[in-house]
Design a protein around this motif. Structure first.
Motif, PDB file in Angstrom:
ATOM      1  N   ASP A  56       9.090  -9.796  10.149  1.00 51.77           N
ATOM      2  CA  ASP A  56       7.823 -10.042  10.838  1.00 51.77           C
ATOM      3  C   ASP A  56       6.873 -10.899  10.008  1.00 51.77           C
ATOM      4  OD1 ASP A  56       8.625  -8.504  13.010  1.00 51.77           O
ATOM      5  OD2 ASP A  56       7.762  -6.671  12.174  1.00 51.77           O
ATOM      6  N   VAL A  57       7.073 -10.872   8.683  1.00 48.03           N
ATOM      7  CA  VAL A  57       6.255 -11.656   7.768  1.00 48.03           C
ATOM      8  C   VAL A  57       7.186 -12.444   6.864  1.00 48.03           C
ATOM      9  CG1 VAL A  57       4.541 -11.567   5.914  1.00 48.03           C
ATOM     10  CG2 VAL A  57       4.378  -9.956   7.814  1.00 48.03           C
ATOM     11  N   LEU A  58       6.870 -13.710   6.676  1.00 48.94           N
ATOM     12  CA  LEU A  58       7.662 -14.589   5.811  1.00 48.94           C
ATOM     13  C   LEU A  58       6.851 -14.892   4.559  1.00 48.94           C
ATOM     14  CD1 LEU A  58       8.703 -17.080   8.619  1.00 48.94           C
ATOM     15  CD2 LEU A  58       9.956 -15.057   7.839  1.00 48.94           C
ATOM     16  N   LEU A  59       7.514 -15.012   3.413  1.00 45.00           N
ATOM     17  CA  LEU A  59       6.844 -15.323   2.166  1.00 45.00           C
ATOM     18  C   LEU A  59       7.560 -16.496   1.521  1.00 45.00           C
ATOM     19  CD1 LEU A  59       5.171 -13.128  -0.322  1.00 45.00           C
ATOM     20  CD2 LEU A  59       6.956 -14.597  -1.217  1.00 45.00           C
ATOM     21  N   PHE A  60       6.790 -17.491   1.111  1.00 37.91           N
ATOM     22  CA  PHE A  60       7.342 -18.699   0.508  1.00 37.91           C
ATOM     23  C   PHE A  60       6.736 -18.879  -0.879  1.00 37.91           C
ATOM     24  CE2 PHE A  60       7.045 -19.285   5.092  1.00 37.91           C
ATOM     25  CZ  PHE A  60       8.369 -19.556   5.409  1.00 37.91           C
ATOM     26  N   LEU A  61       7.596 -19.055  -1.868  1.00 39.45           N
ATOM     27  CA  LEU A  61       7.104 -19.276  -3.214  1.00 39.45           C
ATOM     28  C   LEU A  61       8.043 -20.204  -3.945  1.00 39.45           C
ATOM     29  CD1 LEU A  61       7.839 -16.289  -5.563  1.00 39.45           C
ATOM     30  CD2 LEU A  61       8.778 -16.401  -3.291  1.00 39.45           C
ATOM     31  N   HIS A  62       7.526 -20.818  -4.978  1.00 40.66           N
ATOM     32  CA  HIS A  62       8.352 -21.680  -5.812  1.00 40.66           C
ATOM     33  C   HIS A  62       9.327 -20.828  -6.619  1.00 40.66           C
ATOM     34  CE1 HIS A  62       5.122 -25.084  -5.823  1.00 40.66           C
ATOM     35  NE2 HIS A  62       5.732 -24.967  -4.666  1.00 40.66           N
ATOM     36  N   ALA A  63      10.451 -21.423  -6.975  1.00 43.12           N
ATOM     37  CA  ALA A  63      11.497 -20.701  -7.701  1.00 43.12           C
ATOM     38  C   ALA A  63      11.013 -20.206  -9.061  1.00 43.12           C
ATOM     39  CB  ALA A  63      12.723 -21.596  -7.872  1.00 43.12           C
ATOM     40  N   ASP A  64      10.007 -20.847  -9.634  1.00 42.84           N
ATOM     41  CA  ASP A  64       9.516 -20.431 -10.947  1.00 42.84           C
ATOM     42  C   ASP A  64       8.246 -19.581 -10.854  1.00 42.84           C
ATOM     43  OD1 ASP A  64       7.717 -22.395 -10.195  1.00 42.84           O
ATOM     44  OD2 ASP A  64       7.930 -23.590 -12.018  1.00 42.84           O
ATOM     45  N   THR A  65       8.033 -18.937  -9.709  1.00 44.45           N
ATOM     46  CA  THR A  65       6.878 -18.072  -9.496  1.00 44.45           C
ATOM     47  C   THR A  65       7.359 -16.637  -9.293  1.00 44.45           C
ATOM     48  OG1 THR A  65       5.631 -19.891  -8.496  1.00 44.45           O
ATOM     49  CG2 THR A  65       4.856 -17.666  -8.024  1.00 44.45           C
ATOM     50  N   ARG A  66       6.741 -15.706 -10.012  1.00 43.97           N
ATOM     51  CA  ARG A  66       7.097 -14.288  -9.929  1.00 43.97           C
ATOM     52  C   ARG A  66       6.014 -13.515  -9.181  1.00 43.97           C
ATOM     53  NH1 ARG A  66       7.573 -15.243 -15.408  1.00 43.97           N
ATOM     54  NH2 ARG A  66       5.925 -13.741 -15.789  1.00 43.97           N
ATOM     55  N   LEU A  67       6.455 -12.662  -8.281  1.00 40.51           N
ATOM     56  CA  LEU A  67       5.548 -11.841  -7.485  1.00 40.51           C
ATOM     57  C   LEU A  67       5.151 -10.577  -8.234  1.00 40.51           C
ATOM     58  CD1 LEU A  67       7.514 -11.974  -4.129  1.00 40.51           C
ATOM     59  CD2 LEU A  67       5.309 -13.056  -4.570  1.00 40.51           C
ATOM     60  N   PRO A  68       3.988  -9.979  -7.880  1.00 35.14           N
ATOM     61  CA  PRO A  68       3.678  -8.652  -8.405  1.00 35.14           C
ATOM     62  C   PRO A  68       4.706  -7.646  -7.859  1.00 35.14           C
ATOM     63  CG  PRO A  68       1.901  -9.450  -6.965  1.00 35.14           C
ATOM     64  CD  PRO A  68       2.943 -10.509  -7.014  1.00 35.14           C
ATOM     65  N   ALA A  69       4.912  -6.568  -8.565  1.00 37.48           N
ATOM     66  CA  ALA A  69       5.947  -5.592  -8.201  1.00 37.48           C
ATOM     67  C   ALA A  69       5.785  -5.061  -6.782  1.00 37.48           C
ATOM     68  CB  ALA A  69       5.946  -4.435  -9.203  1.00 37.48           C
ATOM     69  N   ALA A 113      -8.359 -17.914   9.149  1.00 44.33           N
ATOM     70  CA  ALA A 113      -8.613 -18.208   7.740  1.00 44.33           C
ATOM     71  C   ALA A 113      -7.522 -17.508   6.928  1.00 44.33           C
ATOM     72  CB  ALA A 113      -9.989 -17.689   7.330  1.00 44.33           C
ATOM     73  N   PRO A 114      -7.211 -18.008   5.738  1.00 43.54           N
ATOM     74  CA  PRO A 114      -6.193 -17.334   4.934  1.00 43.54           C
ATOM     75  C   PRO A 114      -6.724 -16.049   4.308  1.00 43.54           C
ATOM     76  CG  PRO A 114      -7.121 -19.153   3.703  1.00 43.54           C
ATOM     77  CD  PRO A 114      -7.707 -19.219   5.083  1.00 43.54           C
ATOM     78  N   LEU A 115      -5.828 -15.101   4.137  1.00 40.86           N
ATOM     79  CA  LEU A 115      -6.118 -13.906   3.360  1.00 40.86           C
ATOM     80  C   LEU A 115      -5.839 -14.269   1.902  1.00 40.86           C
ATOM     81  CD1 LEU A 115      -6.644 -10.865   2.970  1.00 40.86           C
ATOM     82  CD2 LEU A 115      -4.201 -10.505   3.412  1.00 40.86           C
ATOM     83  N   CYS A 116      -6.842 -14.182   1.053  1.00 45.46           N
ATOM     84  CA  CYS A 116      -6.688 -14.542  -0.364  1.00 45.46           C
ATOM     85  C   CYS A 116      -6.617 -13.261  -1.179  1.00 45.46           C
ATOM     86  CB  CYS A 116      -7.849 -15.419  -0.829  1.00 45.46           C
ATOM     87  SG  CYS A 116      -7.971 -16.987   0.064  1.00 45.46           S
ATOM     88  N   LEU A 117      -5.406 -12.897  -1.569  1.00 42.52           N
ATOM     89  CA  LEU A 117      -5.223 -11.674  -2.350  1.00 42.52           C
ATOM     90  C   LEU A 117      -5.531 -11.951  -3.816  1.00 42.52           C
ATOM     91  CD1 LEU A 117      -1.924 -10.262  -0.783  1.00 42.52           C
ATOM     92  CD2 LEU A 117      -4.280  -9.522  -0.356  1.00 42.52           C
ATOM     93  N   ALA A 118      -6.384 -11.123  -4.403  1.00 43.22           N
ATOM     94  CA  ALA A 118      -6.755 -11.288  -5.809  1.00 43.22           C
ATOM     95  C   ALA A 118      -5.626 -10.867  -6.749  1.00 43.22           C
ATOM     96  CB  ALA A 118      -8.021 -10.489  -6.111  1.00 43.22           C
ATOM     97  N   ASP A 119      -4.664 -10.107  -6.257  1.00 39.76           N
ATOM     98  CA  ASP A 119      -3.497  -9.771  -7.075  1.00 39.76           C
ATOM     99  C   ASP A 119      -2.813 -11.083  -7.443  1.00 39.76           C
ATOM    100  OD1 ASP A 119      -3.224  -6.637  -6.607  1.00 39.76           O
ATOM    101  OD2 ASP A 119      -3.805  -7.611  -4.729  1.00 39.76           O
ATOM    102  N   ARG A 120      -2.253 -11.113  -8.640  1.00 37.31           N
ATOM    103  CA  ARG A 120      -1.777 -12.392  -9.152  1.00 37.31           C
ATOM    104  C   ARG A 120      -0.261 -12.521  -9.178  1.00 37.31           C
ATOM    105  NH1 ARG A 120      -6.679 -12.658 -10.133  1.00 37.31           N
ATOM    106  NH2 ARG A 120      -7.937 -13.930 -11.415  1.00 37.31           N
ATOM    107  N   VAL A 121       0.178 -13.718  -8.798  1.00 38.90           N
ATOM    108  CA  VAL A 121       1.553 -14.131  -9.064  1.00 38.90           C
ATOM    109  C   VAL A 121       1.524 -14.910 -10.373  1.00 38.90           C
ATOM    110  CG1 VAL A 121       2.238 -14.191  -6.621  1.00 38.90           C
ATOM    111  CG2 VAL A 121       1.331 -16.260  -7.694  1.00 38.90           C
ATOM    112  N   VAL A 122       2.659 -14.991 -11.026  1.00 39.08           N
ATOM    113  CA  VAL A 122       2.749 -15.730 -12.284  1.00 39.08           C
ATOM    114  C   VAL A 122       3.695 -16.901 -12.072  1.00 39.08           C
ATOM    115  CG1 VAL A 122       3.364 -15.641 -14.730  1.00 39.08           C
ATOM    116  CG2 VAL A 122       2.350 -13.626 -13.614  1.00 39.08           C
TER     117      VAL A 122
END
Length: 159
Positions: A5-18, A105-114
């Motif tokens: 239901d939700v898709l997530l796109f990130l660069h291969a060198d980006t790590r998500l929070p747990a 508008a986008p939801l801007c999560l303050a939790d950080r990806v690296v």
């Protein structure tokens, strides 16, 4: 091919929070928005990378434009409604953000990806900032994404 239901796109060198899946789901449910992104930290030795990440997150909050370094997420329905990612060599995340802003508008999560700072450090932080702003300006003025991709160092894929 994704079925969620939700898709997530990130660069291969980006790590998500747990707990990224919970953060995204709860954030979208709570906000009623259909897409968003995380704040990003750029990993590396150069202290300017912290400033770059801060400015990137600030720019994104002000403009509503997200990039792959920020792990963009979107409901499958909204993604389909805007036709998905455009088939262009670069700036596809910016084009998708522009289309999705018409949905919400986008939801801007303050939790950080690296995300990795390798490219920034290899090519020089200031030089990379100038290159990215020059490419974004050229794209905004109608430059062909294939030409911009070559300037960025990508070889456009065969169509």
């Amino acid at each position: 091919m994704a079925q969620g239901d939700v898709l997530l796109f990130l660069h291969a060198d980006t790590r998500l929070p747990a707990d990224a899946d919970r953060l995204v789901g709860a954030g979208l449910d709570r906000s009623g928005r259909v897409w968003g992104r995380f704040d990003a930290v750029i990993a590396g030795e150069n202290p300017l990378l912290r400033v770059v990440a801060f400015m990137m997150n600030l720019r994104s909050r002000a403009s509503g434009i997200a990039t792959g370094d920020q792990a963009m997420f979107v409901t499958a329905d909204a993604f389909r409604a805007v036709g998905g990612f455009p088939d262009i060599a670069v700036m596809e995340d910016i084009a998708l953000s522009r289309a999705l802003k018409r949905q919400s508008a986008p939801l801007c999560l303050a939790d950080r990806v690296v995300t990795s700072g390798r490219r920034w450090e290899r090519h020089g932080v200031l030089r990379t900032i100038l290159l990215m702003w020059r490419l974004r300006l050229a794209y905004a003025m109608g430059a062909a994404p294939d030409r911009l991709a070559r300037q960025y160092g990508y070889v456009p894929r065969e169509r």
